[in-house]
Design an enzyme around this catalytic site. Structure first.
Site, PDB file in Angstrom:
ATOM      1  N   ASP A   1       0.868  -1.173   0.000  1.00 44.91           N
ATOM      2  CA  ASP A   1       0.000   0.000   0.000  1.00 44.91           C
ATOM      3  C   ASP A   1       0.912   1.233   0.000  1.00 44.91           C
ATOM      4  O   ASP A   1       2.142   1.130   0.086  1.00 44.91           O
ATOM      5  CB  ASP A   1      -0.972  -0.014   1.182  1.00 44.91           C
ATOM      6  CG  ASP A   1      -2.214   0.853   0.890  1.00 44.91           C
ATOM      7  OD1 ASP A   1      -2.141   1.717  -0.014  1.00 44.91           O
ATOM      8  OD2 ASP A   1      -3.239   0.678   1.564  1.00 44.91           O
TER       9      ASP A   1
HETATM   10  C1  NOJ Z   1      -4.058   3.899   0.119  1.00 39.66           C
HETATM   11  C2  NOJ Z   1      -5.237   3.005   0.213  1.00 39.66           C
HETATM   12  O1  NOJ Z   1      -5.193   2.263   1.414  1.00 39.66           O
HETATM   13  C3  NOJ Z   1      -5.369   2.047  -0.946  1.00 39.66           C
HETATM   14  O2  NOJ Z   1      -6.578   1.364  -0.838  1.00 39.66           O
HETATM   15  C4  NOJ Z   1      -5.270   2.793  -2.230  1.00 39.66           C
HETATM   16  O3  NOJ Z   1      -5.468   1.924  -3.319  1.00 39.66           O
HETATM   17  C5  NOJ Z   1      -3.905   3.449  -2.300  1.00 39.66           C
HETATM   18  N1  NOJ Z   1      -3.780   4.392  -1.198  1.00 39.66           N
HETATM   19  C6  NOJ Z   1      -3.660   4.168  -3.624  1.00 39.66           C
HETATM   20  O4  NOJ Z   1      -4.390   5.324  -3.679  1.00 39.66           O
END
Ligand code: NOJ
Length: 747
Positions: free
Chosen positions: A268
């Site tokens: 993430d």
């Molecule tokens: C953080 C989020 O937790 C995730 O779900 C998301 O896809 C990413 N950022 C990218 O924006």
């Protein structure tokens, strides 16, 4: 081998050999470059990313949706870098792209995998016009805590429903083939256990026993993998002391070792470097080491890999073979997407944004997602011909942006048709309408406009109150400790109620709210979630009976926060509550001595039941379930039992019902939930019609992961229910017997 299988086989072979020959030419730096995803949000991306692309230091970019800039980045990557490797272009396409669909939790309330698949397909077609070729959806985190803001992005609390809808979303994004025009790679996230964050605080820690990981949290990911998902994303959260992004048990032992997943894993956002913040590592270098060796193939929006991975390979601490495996997986997806043949995007080759197909699908999804929670005296549907005047009141009746919900970076607010506009269009001049917003937004505490709302209500034959939460109150980093209606909405309901007219609450929200304060103050509640662009027309159709509500809750509605977690598939415990063994705080005598005799697992100050159970949702007709039966009293391991029920539409209107099958394994070496959803089907029935609905259950469907972590089906007695909610009353039973004690039909 059929020719289709043969083609597929050739394609995979072909890709594998192309990956091998490309990798033979790559330097270590170029390999690590493929494992790095850079964010593209700091100006004109080709300007500031160009040099790194030319140097082969970037495998993917995130958050760029300008097609010309994307094409330029792809041109630089393919024409000006040494090996000409195209880019993965990632973007969160969570519930629609320009045309916004209901939030995923709302889509889950449709219990309609075909519709979820169509929504993802439409979103993929729109997103692909910008050059996006990879999205970070579906989110398949089981979510049993409505305080958690990200429950909005989930499919709710149920393993089967989440698995089926997650797989449907993967099919929608990825289409028949990844290299079809308009297909984009999907990403099942967040592996694993993110939905179990303590007290629903986003990013908090999780503690999940292995048997629960396997029986609950892992399953939707496995379903997405079986549906062919290209990628998985790790979770931000700590899992049993080892943050998911550095957790080799889940990322390697289970994902690769047990499941054989051959797509790639992305971290993430910056979650590799956060391993240090968790306290797992001392610095970015160690974080890169832990994540890479745990099984994270690509780092999202961080620089631990680009700055430090090479040093670990050069020192021999990280095996080059591990880097090669990660890079091969990333390149494989690029080949499968057809990017080496065509990395430039021509938006003209794809359907228009907000096409009729897109708007129709968004409207159907909004219609099927709305759940009729209560409808006293059949106050709904409203009879246009019998009404002279209606008051439309509330902060969410005419709020284009707020009806779209969380995570709609690219959503086009201009496409939103609000309930107020749709109702006006629907009733035309036939009914006098008054609109009073009454509150600036859902959080407002100022109530100086309430008198106008009361005045409008008292002059009307019916009141439509549009309440709930603004979009920003749910989603990532937007958890709430109090999940009642925010601001002064409860007071607004009470004041309007006092006007003495029928009151219908339509609630737009990103989570189950606690509605105990208003449930008895209104005649009907239609729960519309954040319904997306076409929420207005969908709600108008439902309020006036053009469509009958057919949504069913994908998550239990607690009476109050203190009941959380409350979900239908809980364990029985040793002292399960019934009406007979609970006590209410008001009934305890003064100076009563301490006693637990004859008592059970309940709270003194509320009921042990939820306000509305999982699977609940009313209709404008009545559906009756009769005559549940199992095809066999006993089946052997490996056999199938068919459980059937007769479903009658005993009301006055044609409508759809979501028929739900639940089972319980009564005795097992690992205690099993009191109910587990095992099947569901949307059925349309004419008034007066009866249809037999049957579900085939293979004994494998009744398997669970036991004490030793192995999948097992244990002989014994099973109960099965079929009905319109998890409170289904019709029950039958059957027994699974061991192969050597066969009697009866299967002998
Ligand atoms: C953080 C989020 O937790 C995730 O779900 C998301 O896809 C990413 N950022 C990218 O924006």
């Amino acid at each position: 081998m059929s020719s289709a299988t043969e083609n597929m086989f050739n394609r995979h072979e072909d890709v594998a050999s192309r990956v091998r020959s490309l990798m033979d030419q790559m330097t270590l730096a170029e390999k690590i470059g493929q494992m790095c995803q850079l964010e593209a949000t700091h100006g004109y991306a080709p300007d500031y990313l160009g040099e790194r692309l030319r140097a082969g230091q970037v495998g993917s970019v995130i958050n760029i949706v300008d097609v010309d800039a994307v094409n330029e980045l792809q041109r630089i990557a393919t024409e000006e870098s040494r090996l000409g490797i195209p880019l993965l272009v990632g973007r969160d396409v969570i519930h629609g792209f320009k045309t916004v669909f209901p939030i995923p939790l709302g889509q889950a309330a449709t219990w309609n995998p075909d519709l979820v698949e169509e929504g993802a397909r439409v979103a993929a077609l729109e997103a692909a016009t910008t050059g996006v070729n990879w999205t970070f959806a579906p989110m398949v985190d089981i979510s049993r805590d409505p305080r958690w803001g990200r429950i909005a992005e989930s499919f709710g609390e149920c393993v089967l429903l989440t698995s089926e809808l997650g797989a449907a979303m993967v099919r929608g994004f990825q289409g028949e083939a990844l290299d079809d025009n308009g297909s984009i790679a999907a990403c099942a996230k967040h592996f694993a256990g993110y939905g179990a964050v303590e007290s629903g605080r986003d990013y908090a820690t999780t503690n999940i026993p292995d048997t629960k990981l396997r029986n609950v949290y892992f399953k939707p990911f496995k379903a997405c993998i079986d549906a062919g998902v290209s990628t998985l994303m790790t979770s931000f959260s700590d899992l049993n002391g080892i943050p998911a992004t550095g957790n080799s048990y889940i990322l390697t032992d289970v994902l690769r070792g047990e499941w054989g997943f051959d797509g790639f894993v992305v971290s993430d956002w910056d979650s590799v470097r956060q391993l240090q913040v968790h306290g797992l590592t001392e610095n970015d270098s160690e974080s890169a080491y832990e994540a890479a060796t745990a099984g994270v193939d690509m780092e999202m929006a961080g620089d631990a890999y680009s700055n430090h991975l090479a040093e670990h390979v050069e020192s021999g601490r990280v095996d080059l073979a591990a880097i090669d495996a990660a890079v091969a997986r990333i390149l494989t997806i690029k080949f499968e997407l057809g990017l080496f043949e065509a990395s430039q995007t021509d938006p003209g080759s794809l359907p228009d944004i907000a096409s009729k197909r897109a708007l129709d699908a968004a409207r159907t999804a909004a219609t099927q997602s709305a759940v009729l929670l209560k409808n006293d005296h059949d106050i709904l549907p409203l009879q246009r011909a019998a009404l002279n005047s209606i008051a439309v009141i509330g902060p969410l009746a005419d709020a284009r942006y707020e009806q779209l919900g969380t995570w709609i970076f690219d959503g086009d607010e201009e496409l939103s048709v609000t309930p107020w506009h749709a109702i006006r269009d629907f009733v035309g001049d036939d009914v006098e309408l008054q609109y009073v917003r009454a509150m600036e937004n859902s959080r407002s505490r100022a109530n100086d406009e309430f008198h106008r709302a009361v005045e409008a209500a008292s002059k009307s034959d019916a009141v439509l109150l549009f309440l709930g939460e603004e979009s920003i109150l749910s989603g990532e980093a937007h958890s709430r400790a109090d999940i009642g209606l925010p601001g002064d909405q409860v007071e607004l309901v009470r004041r309007v109620r006092a006007a003495g007219r029928p009151v219908i609450a339509v609630i737009l929200a990103g989570r189950p709210l606690t509605l105990s304060d208003i449930v008895d103050e209104v005649d009907a509640i239609l729960y519309a979630w954040h319904p997306g662009a076409m929420g207005g027309p969908a709600i108008a159709d439902l309020l006036f009976g053009v469509e009958s509500p057919s949504g069913k809750l994908p998550a239990t509605f607690p009476r109050m926060v203190g009941q959380i977690p409350i979900y239908y598939s809980q364990k029985n415990g040793g002292k399960p509550p019934t009406q007979e063994n609970v006590v209410h705080i008001d009934d305890i005598d003064a100076f009563a001595p301490q006693t637990s005799f004859g008592m059970s697992a309940f709270h003194l100050d509320t009921c042990f039941t939820p306000l509305f159970p999982f699977g609940h949702g009313l209709s404008y007709t009545t559906f009756e379930y009769h005559n549940i039966r199992a095809s066999h009293e006993e089946i052997r391991l490996g056999d199938v039992v068919t459980v059937s029920v007769d479903l009658a539409n005993s009301g006055q209107v044609e409508a759809e019902e979501v028929v739900q099958l639940y089972t319980r394994d009564l005795v097992a070496s690992l205690t099993r939930p009191v109910k587990e959803l095992k099947g569901f089907r949307r059925v349309r029935l004419q008034p007066g019609a009866t249809e037999t609905i049957s579900f085939d259950l293979h004994t494998d469907d009744l398997a669970f992961f036991g004490r030793d972590g192995q999948r097992t089906v244990e002989p014994g007695l099973f109960h099965a229910w079929i009905g319109g909610s998890s409170d289904a009353a019709q029950r039958t039973e059957f027994r699974i017997i061991a192969p050597d004690s066969v009697t009866g039909v299967n002998a």
